[in-house]
Structures are given as C-alpha cells and as structure tokens.
Design a protein around this motif. Sequence first.
Motif, PDB file in Angstrom:
ATOM      1  N   GLN A  66       0.843  -1.185   0.000  1.00 24.93           N
ATOM      2  CA  GLN A  66       0.000   0.000   0.000  1.00 24.93           C
ATOM      3  C   GLN A  66       0.882   1.241   0.000  1.00 24.93           C
ATOM      4  O   GLN A  66       2.010   1.206   0.499  1.00 24.93           O
ATOM      5  CB  GLN A  66      -0.897   0.028   1.240  1.00 24.93           C
ATOM      6  CG  GLN A  66      -2.010  -0.996   1.252  1.00 24.93           C
ATOM      7  CD  GLN A  66      -2.891  -0.844   2.483  1.00 24.93           C
ATOM      8  OE1 GLN A  66      -2.443  -0.384   3.527  1.00 24.93           O
ATOM      9  NE2 GLN A  66      -4.143  -1.250   2.376  1.00 24.93           N
ATOM     10  N   PRO A  67       0.385   2.362  -0.527  1.00 19.76           N
ATOM     11  CA  PRO A  67       1.124   3.618  -0.366  1.00 19.76           C
ATOM     12  C   PRO A  67       1.223   3.974   1.118  1.00 19.76           C
ATOM     13  O   PRO A  67       0.406   3.527   1.927  1.00 19.76           O
ATOM     14  CB  PRO A  67       0.256   4.629  -1.118  1.00 19.76           C
ATOM     15  CG  PRO A  67      -0.597   3.815  -2.048  1.00 19.76           C
ATOM     16  CD  PRO A  67      -0.840   2.522  -1.343  1.00 19.76           C
ATOM     17  N   PRO A  68       2.195   4.784   1.495  1.00 18.38           N
ATOM     18  CA  PRO A  68       2.337   5.138   2.914  1.00 18.38           C
ATOM     19  C   PRO A  68       1.193   5.998   3.445  1.00 18.38           C
ATOM     20  O   PRO A  68       0.986   6.048   4.656  1.00 18.38           O
ATOM     21  CB  PRO A  68       3.669   5.890   2.968  1.00 18.38           C
ATOM     22  CG  PRO A  68       3.935   6.321   1.571  1.00 18.38           C
ATOM     23  CD  PRO A  68       3.311   5.294   0.686  1.00 18.38           C
ATOM     24  N   VAL A  69       0.465   6.681   2.567  1.00 25.74           N
ATOM     25  CA  VAL A  69      -0.707   7.462   2.976  1.00 25.74           C
ATOM     26  C   VAL A  69      -1.855   7.087   2.048  1.00 25.74           C
ATOM     27  O   VAL A  69      -1.741   7.218   0.829  1.00 25.74           O
ATOM     28  CB  VAL A  69      -0.456   8.976   2.899  1.00 25.74           C
ATOM     29  CG1 VAL A  69      -1.705   9.737   3.360  1.00 25.74           C
ATOM     30  CG2 VAL A  69       0.750   9.378   3.729  1.00 25.74           C
ATOM     31  N   ILE A  70      -2.951   6.613   2.630  1.00 32.34           N
ATOM     32  CA  ILE A  70      -4.088   6.225   1.807  1.00 32.34           C
ATOM     33  C   ILE A  70      -5.372   6.849   2.343  1.00 32.34           C
ATOM     34  O   ILE A  70      -5.515   7.101   3.542  1.00 32.34           O
ATOM     35  CB  ILE A  70      -4.269   4.694   1.731  1.00 32.34           C
ATOM     36  CG1 ILE A  70      -4.505   4.094   3.122  1.00 32.34           C
ATOM     37  CG2 ILE A  70      -3.094   4.033   1.029  1.00 32.34           C
ATOM     38  CD1 ILE A  70      -4.891   2.621   3.101  1.00 32.34           C
ATOM     39  N   PHE A  71      -6.279   7.114   1.421  1.00 25.56           N
ATOM     40  CA  PHE A  71      -7.663   7.389   1.776  1.00 25.56           C
ATOM     41  C   PHE A  71      -8.440   6.131   1.426  1.00 25.56           C
ATOM     42  O   PHE A  71      -8.511   5.733   0.266  1.00 25.56           O
ATOM     43  CB  PHE A  71      -8.233   8.587   1.012  1.00 25.56           C
ATOM     44  CG  PHE A  71      -9.670   8.860   1.334  1.00 25.56           C
ATOM     45  CD1 PHE A  71     -10.020   9.601   2.454  1.00 25.56           C
ATOM     46  CD2 PHE A  71     -10.691   8.354   0.534  1.00 25.56           C
ATOM     47  CE1 PHE A  71     -11.351   9.845   2.766  1.00 25.56           C
ATOM     48  CE2 PHE A  71     -12.023   8.595   0.836  1.00 25.56           C
ATOM     49  CZ  PHE A  71     -12.357   9.340   1.960  1.00 25.56           C
ATOM     50  N   ALA A  72      -8.992   5.485   2.452  1.00 26.85           N
ATOM     51  CA  ALA A  72      -9.778   4.271   2.255  1.00 26.85           C
ATOM     52  C   ALA A  72     -11.243   4.658   2.190  1.00 26.85           C
ATOM     53  O   ALA A  72     -11.826   5.108   3.188  1.00 26.85           O
ATOM     54  CB  ALA A  72      -9.533   3.279   3.395  1.00 26.85           C
ATOM     55  N   GLY A  73     -11.843   4.520   1.018  1.00 29.26           N
ATOM     56  CA  GLY A  73     -13.243   4.860   0.865  1.00 29.26           C
ATOM     57  C   GLY A  73     -14.147   3.830   1.506  1.00 29.26           C
ATOM     58  O   GLY A  73     -13.690   2.862   2.121  1.00 29.26           O
ATOM     59  N   GLN A  74     -15.452   4.051   1.363  1.00 29.36           N
ATOM     60  CA  GLN A  74     -16.406   3.076   1.879  1.00 29.36           C
ATOM     61  C   GLN A  74     -16.089   1.686   1.333  1.00 29.36           C
ATOM     62  O   GLN A  74     -15.700   1.535   0.173  1.00 29.36           O
ATOM     63  CB  GLN A  74     -17.831   3.462   1.474  1.00 29.36           C
ATOM     64  CG  GLN A  74     -18.382   4.657   2.202  1.00 29.36           C
ATOM     65  CD  GLN A  74     -18.820   4.326   3.618  1.00 29.36           C
ATOM     66  OE1 GLN A  74     -18.789   3.172   4.048  1.00 29.36           O
ATOM     67  NE2 GLN A  74     -19.238   5.347   4.340  1.00 29.36           N
ATOM     68  N   ASP A 116      -4.110   6.890  -3.161  1.00 30.23           N
ATOM     69  CA  ASP A 116      -2.781   7.317  -2.728  1.00 30.23           C
ATOM     70  C   ASP A 116      -2.788   8.824  -2.491  1.00 30.23           C
ATOM     71  O   ASP A 116      -2.896   9.617  -3.426  1.00 30.23           O
ATOM     72  CB  ASP A 116      -1.755   6.954  -3.804  1.00 30.23           C
ATOM     73  CG  ASP A 116      -0.327   7.239  -3.376  1.00 30.23           C
ATOM     74  OD1 ASP A 116      -0.124   7.876  -2.321  1.00 30.23           O
ATOM     75  OD2 ASP A 116       0.598   6.840  -4.113  1.00 30.23           O
ATOM     76  N   LEU A 117      -2.659   9.244  -1.216  1.00 31.52           N
ATOM     77  CA  LEU A 117      -2.604  10.661  -0.866  1.00 31.52           C
ATOM     78  C   LEU A 117      -1.222  11.066  -0.354  1.00 31.52           C
ATOM     79  O   LEU A 117      -1.079  12.062   0.348  1.00 31.52           O
ATOM     80  CB  LEU A 117      -3.667  10.992   0.193  1.00 31.52           C
ATOM     81  CG  LEU A 117      -5.132  10.854  -0.205  1.00 31.52           C
ATOM     82  CD1 LEU A 117      -6.026  11.527   0.838  1.00 31.52           C
ATOM     83  CD2 LEU A 117      -5.405  11.429  -1.579  1.00 31.52           C
TER      84      LEU A 117
END
Length: 271
Positions: A66-74, A116-117
Amino acid sequence: MGEGERYQEFAPPPSLRPFVRVLWTYAAPTPTGEVQRIAPDGCPELVIDLAAPYEEAGEDGVFRPQPPVIFAGQMTRPMAIRPVGPVEIVAAKFEPDGARDFLARPLIEATDLRLDLTARLRGFTAPSGDPAAQAAALADWLEVQRQAGGWRIDPGVRGQVDAAERENEGLALNPAERRALQRRFRDRVGVAPRTLRSVFRFRRIFDHATGPEADAASWLEAGLAAGYFDQPQMARGFRRFLGCTATEWARDQMELARQLASQSYKRDGRD
C-alpha cells in the motif's frame, strides 16, 4: 495484545467533530506477518503509515504494498492485508458522510478503493512512539484542511446516516425527494442507504462477540442482538463482508484486524 502492541483512540477537537468520528493510532513492533481481514464499518478513513506500509491483496490475489498514505473509501467487501515489518499508524476515521469536502470529489469514486494521498501529505510529520502527539498532529493538519476547504455537512444526508445507523426509517419522502436524496447520499457517503444500513448491522455483531473463545451459540446471540433474523442471515453477512465464517474469523484474526473489530464506533455522545 502482543508484546509492544498498542491501539489508542482520541476524540477530535470540536471543530472537526461533525466530520471526524475518531482519531486512532496503532503500533506493532513485531507483527506476525499473517494475513488479516478488515471488515467494512461504514466510515471512510485517512491512514498514515509511519513505519512499514502493509501489503494488500488485489483482485488477482497478489499482495502489493500500500502507499504510505491512503484514503480508504467506503468498503462493501473485505480487505486482506499483511504486515511486512514494524507497524506504526496514525489515522482519522471520518463520519460516513464527513469526508466529501476533504476528498474534494464524490465519495462514490473512492468506494472499495485505497487512494494514494502521499503527495498531498508530503511534509506531514508525527513523532514516533507518542500516540497522543501523533493524533494531535493529524488533528492540526485536518483543521487546516477544513478551514481552507470550507467543509460542510448536508443535513438531509446526515439525517439518513443517523437513521441507517440507528435502524430507523428516516423521514417520509415523496419519490422525487427520495431520488434526489439518494443521489446526494451516494455523492457524500459513497454507497446507497440500504448498503450502509447493512454494514452498520454487520458491525454491531462485534459489539457483542469478538473473543477467540466465542462459539457458534455466542455468535448467533450476537447476530440476533445486532438485528439479524437468524443464523443463515448472519452467515451471509460474514461471507459478504469478511469472506469467512464467524468462527473462522475469531480463530484466525489478530493484531490490527482484531483491534479495529473490537472497538465500538457508536456515535453516542457525539456533539
């Protein structure tokens, strides 16, 4: 918990409470490396890995970092992850309808995805080993984002979210009003109201039974308390949202998966 493992939750500051349900931190210095199933809980999240990011199984079954910063949606299906090194995380769990203006795009575009954020949070820092300071740093960063983005809540959508979580029917609407609200709901939440209601019902099972000693009878009791009619209906929920049976999950899951499942995400006391 394992040796050195910790999970802590922190209330967001008042200005963020309409949008953020909880800030949480997690660390596991020596994780097992086993695959963990993460179930939907109705809330999108911003997750920052301060150590080694997890690997996640794709639709082809292959695990990729995974990227080190993620936005996990619903989520409408389970996520399978595994640690590859020491774990240290700080995260914000948004309200189901609280992340639309943070993401600045319809939430339906993030459903069942991890965006990926990393670039957006470039320069963000949080002190290692200090959960309270990590949560405070993330809250400060989010507050800057809130002020700059003019975040807002749609009262009609929030009312439907409340109704879904509390198993209420919500307001009586005519067909045109209902269709308009459903469009706004998918935009601001990422799933249909019926799907969110199903996720909340499934999540309530874990408020009643999570221990590895739980047997079929105790899982059934938890399912009935959560609002399921019978064991087959609850079993379908486990297959849909975790991809396994209740007893398989209780036997196999550990570390982050168990910590997230064992926490209560009820909104009692929320401002």
